[in-house]
Write an enzyme that holds these catalytic residues in place. Sequence first.
Site, PDB file in Angstrom:
ATOM      1  N   HIS A  58      33.858  45.869  52.182  1.00 46.73           N
ATOM      2  CA  HIS A  58      34.194  46.359  50.848  1.00 46.73           C
ATOM      3  C   HIS A  58      35.090  47.592  50.937  1.00 46.73           C
ATOM      4  O   HIS A  58      36.108  47.697  50.244  1.00 46.73           O
ATOM      5  CB  HIS A  58      32.905  46.690  50.081  1.00 46.73           C
ATOM      6  N   ARG A  92      39.934  41.067  40.277  1.00 45.91           N
ATOM      7  CA  ARG A  92      38.474  41.042  40.433  1.00 45.91           C
ATOM      8  C   ARG A  92      37.831  41.752  39.248  1.00 45.91           C
ATOM      9  O   ARG A  92      37.880  42.986  39.154  1.00 45.91           O
ATOM     10  CB  ARG A  92      38.091  41.716  41.758  1.00 45.91           C
ATOM     11  N   ARG A 103      39.598  36.284  38.448  1.00 48.06           N
ATOM     12  CA  ARG A 103      38.368  35.718  38.993  1.00 48.06           C
ATOM     13  C   ARG A 103      37.189  36.165  38.138  1.00 48.06           C
ATOM     14  O   ARG A 103      36.987  37.370  37.917  1.00 48.06           O
ATOM     15  CB  ARG A 103      38.165  36.181  40.439  1.00 48.06           C
ATOM     16  N   THR A 128      39.865  33.484  51.937  1.00 46.63           N
ATOM     17  CA  THR A 128      39.686  33.324  53.382  1.00 46.63           C
ATOM     18  C   THR A 128      38.716  34.330  53.993  1.00 46.63           C
ATOM     19  O   THR A 128      38.266  34.133  55.120  1.00 46.63           O
ATOM     20  CB  THR A 128      41.045  33.397  54.111  1.00 46.63           C
ATOM     21  N   CYS A 131      44.077  34.325  48.565  1.00 50.74           N
ATOM     22  CA  CYS A 131      43.823  35.658  48.009  1.00 50.74           C
ATOM     23  C   CYS A 131      42.916  36.497  48.907  1.00 50.74           C
ATOM     24  O   CYS A 131      42.501  37.584  48.538  1.00 50.74           O
ATOM     25  CB  CYS A 131      43.229  35.562  46.603  1.00 50.74           C
TER      26      CYS A 131
END
Length: 748
Positions: free
Chosen positions: A311, A417, A473, A630, A694
């Site tokens: 993250h 996001r 998303r 990925t 992405c």
Amino acid sequence: GDVVLGVDRLKFETLLERQKALHGARLDTDLGASALRELVRQYKALVLKETGKPFPEAPLQQLRMAIDAVFNSWYGQRAVEYRKIYGIPHTWGTAANVQAMVFGNTGDRSGTGVAFTRDPATGERRFYAEYLLNAQGEDVVAGIRTPHPIAKLKQQMPKVYRELERIYKKLERHFRDMQDIEFTIQDGTLYLLQTRTGKRTARAAIRIAVDMVREGLITKQEALLRVDPSQIDQLLHPMIDPKAKAQVIAKGLGSTGAAVGKVVFSPERAEEWSRRGEKVILVRHETSPEDVGGMHASEGILTATGGLTSHAAVVARGMGKCSVVGCGEIRIREQEGFFSVGDLVVREGNPIALNGNTGEVILGAVHLIKPEPDADFLTFLRWADTARTLGVRANADTPADAAQAVKFGAEGIGLCRTEHMFFGEGRIPHVRAMILARDEGARRKALEQLLPMQREDFLKIFQVMNGRPVTIRLLDPPLHEFLPKYHEVLQDLTRLRLTRGDPDAIRELETLFQRISELHEFNPMLGHRGCRLGITFPEIYEMQVQAIFEAACACKRQGKRVLPEVMIPLTGTRQELADLRALSVRTAEEVMRRERVRVRYLIGTMIEVPRAALVADQLAEESAFFSFGTNDLTQMTFGYSRDDAGKFLPRYVEKGILPGDPFASIDAEGVGQLVQMAKERGRKVRPDLKLGVCGEHGGDPRSIAFFHQVGLNYVSCSPYSIPVARLAAAQARLKEVKSQKSGVKSQE
């Protein structure tokens, strides 16, 4: 003695300095013959003592040992580290070149020097060289003596200078690239020892490439292939001044430029200190989505755990901030307000620096250089755009990210996001109220508060992108990430109980603690997240889709173009996708009917679960596009936790078990085959299926070459990686064309 026999060079230098002191000599060349004979005797005695064997006298024996030393240098620590840094295979090996010796130390009509046909720092078209009289090459390279600028040679040996000038120009024209030349002058005669392509900075590489096109030496296509895409990163971020003295105290995995600031251990303090004008470095064990505010307020982020797709690393790159992650050498004591490296203690408020290029943590503040892209850089990238066929989009979650992406040439947003928006100012209480709700009614009430906030976010992003596609998303991470940490709530609850605190506060904490316990998962990355949230709590996705299309309608009403793409995350079955696609279509159509505005849109999914790649033909019936996530696809295919793999992956790479970190560059053999399979199966059902990437691999040049080869439509990466991706995509296409032409010629 040093290079061949392995005797410490310092021991030879110590004996030399003693002789100079004994004879009052300032330079090595001031020593007389008798002093030198004595020094040779001492050197031989040193070799005998250190190696147990006399110094070899036979010339052929010396030659054989020297050749062996060249081959053995391939396995030296410096060479091994260099190959690791630049991704050079250890299996290549090296070569030895045997040639006649010439001497630059036979008097004042002899000398040695190193020259570049252009300035390796700036790329300026000027002869950049230094030399020493009465010296050997090692004296210049090792910095034992201070060399003279080449202009002085023009005065001392004008004939030699004119010949050197004629030769360097001829060599550059012949090789059509900037050359690094070594030369020796022996008794007034010039000898060229070697020429090779010269190393240069990113700025110099681009200027030289552009200038050589203008000079007619190379084509634009050749120029594009001359610059390493990863070098371009240097031109976009601050970097540590090469002249700065740095005390390195630890090392981890670095990315994105450099940063200097005062240590803080909590995101709240990072924001507080930043507001009062302090530059800070946020130091955490590992970050979570809740830390985004503090990360945004910081100059850089340092974590003890995590990898390049953790993250901390992913969000920092997206923000264009420097990060060093997986720095296992540091021990963080947040409660006591310090971190330590061995016996060294660094307290909150102490300055440190991070070098994202090397992963180094530096004690104290160092000077940073902030490069600015110039006209040559912009020209070079325009050439890249005309050569590439692979699109380049951005991972962007805020209007500021989107604006930066457009500035760097993004053709759209490939990943927005939405969870990062939930941590905006004044939002987290509503998010937590939604999570703590015991029934749908209470949950919808909390979502009503979030709806206008999300709508405003999307509207601003649509306005900035002005008709470029924006892939949004829907909520992906597990809900527990939006709640306080388990141990923090437990500590607060225990303290209130022991001190007989406010009963209402205790009940509130008890409710929160119970909900955190209920949401606790043994493996959250494989738990209640992504589309599974949308299936169990459809009202969350309804709110998000409603916000997207209300924003899209408002944007279109303002006269701006808009193209939203709704992306459903983590699907592994057709029915998951079918259910959530139906929900999205129904909500979108209701909004457009109510607003009396029609907006063109797409609904697609992420391929990040291996099963999704296997059933891609089924998913394609429900999806207008696939975006390969990925990061997760690599994690689930290998079964490696991307946040913990740093504990063993370096050893795997070192031992040759893996060719490289699969989270940094795509694993073409395994994960890449899933991408290939999903592409083939998906397009068999839907020929116009749009395909993108992405994950973090979208900004990696090696991975981009693979995605081009597979035939994807675009890659998406952090805004600051867009120029890198533009060049990498151009190079992938140019190499493909070159390979095809070679194949045709060989067939003929």
